[in-house]
Design an enzyme around this catalytic site. Structure first.
Site: not given
Ligand code: AMP
Length: 284
Positions: A30, A32, A34, A36-37, A155, A188-189
């Site tokens: 989604m 934003a 970082h 991790g992505h 998930q 992202s949050r």
């Protein structure tokens, strides 16, 4: 790196890769982005001839309109990071492009019991939305492999189930959680946290980590309570749920001997920001 904004362009791009017998890795995000992505992207690059990353804030998986409205969006930076990480293409569609007939779908995915507990209980409709977007991305981009982070532990179980029940031939690759130096799971949050909230946020993982040691000499119940008490004692922090579950069924366990693989899954409100994390208890 190719920037793709329309479904038709994506279909053509994928057809071209398939004609050339190039394997496709898909990384749904989604945005934003970082580290991790990017760890998912790097793994996909090492295992596929072509890597497609989708950047799409999927409205149908948000049960809270305020969460959708405030979700961070950093498109320009995302594109730069993906090019540097070696992605072949980024798919950044508008909502109308993905859902031309409206985002609401009558289809109900058979996600089984793994979708009913934890996030499924506290975010009604969330996993139906996840299944809707991920199945659409699978059908459009026809990946050999798709990459997901263990940070969203439940998930992965839900997507595996969806892939099976929808008969989609995609292998699901599970990637480890990337953390900041202070232990906080990258998210992202995290950018939505105030400086004080950010300083306290690593206490979630600290409590989880300590609880693994504690669990060696204490019951499941005592370990559960220790984590909740530690985190709830921190200003502005409130555990929404903490469940110690069989990693396969995601159902709560009462004894450590009940399953060979046991995971602790937690959701914490840090102010208004909802953070999730998880840790493995067995095997240690
Ligand atoms: P999101 O953009 O939050 O939907 O996440 C996209 C993908 O990146 C999901 O498969 C996440 O599980 C994964 N992801 C997000 N944060 C992390 C992290 N800290 N470490 C590893 N994977 C992550």
């Amino acid at each position: 790196m190719q920037i793709i904004r329309s479904v038709d362009e994506l279909i053509d791009y994928v057809a071209d890769q398939k004609n050339r017998h190039i394997s496709i890795g898909l990384v749904p995000t989604m945005g934003a982005l970082h580290e991790g992505h990017l760890s998912l992207v790097e793994r996909a690059v090492s295992e596929n001839g072509c890597v497609i990353v989708s950047v799409f804030v999927n409205p149908t998986q948000f049960n809270n309109p305020e969460d959708l409205r405030t979700y961070p969006r950093t498109e320009e930076a995302d594109v730069k990071l993906l090019a540097k990480a070696g992605a072949s293409a980024v798919f950044i569609p508008a909502v109308e492009e993905v859902y031309p007939d409206g985002a609401k779908s009558d289809k109900v995915y058979d996600l089984g019991s793994v979708a009913e507990v934890m996030e499924g209980k506290f975010r009604p409709g969330h996993f139906q939305g996840v299944a809707q977007i991920v199945s659409r991305l699978f059908i459009l981009s026809r990946p050999d492999r798709a990459y997901f982070g263990e940070k969203d532990f439940q998930q992965i179980a839900v997507i595996k189930r969806m892939t099976e029940t929808e008969g989609l031939n995609v292998s699901i690759v599970e990637c480890p959680i990337c953390r900041a130096d202070d232990g906080l799971a990258l998210s992202s949050r995290n950018t939505l946290l105030s400086p004080d909230q950010r300083l306290r946020a690593p206490l979630i993982y600290k409590a989880l980590r300590e609880s693994v040691e504690y669990s060696k000499s204490h019951s499941v119940r005592a370990t559960h309570d220790m984590v909740v008490e530690q985190i709830d004692a921190v200003p502005e922090m409130k555990v929404e749920y903490f469940e110690i579950v069989d990693a396969r069924t995601l159902l709560p366990v009462e004894e450590w001997e009940e399953s060979p693989r046991i995971q602790g899954c937690i959701t914490v409100f840090n102010g208004k920001v909802r953070l999730i994390d998880n840790i493995c208890y067995r095997p240690v």
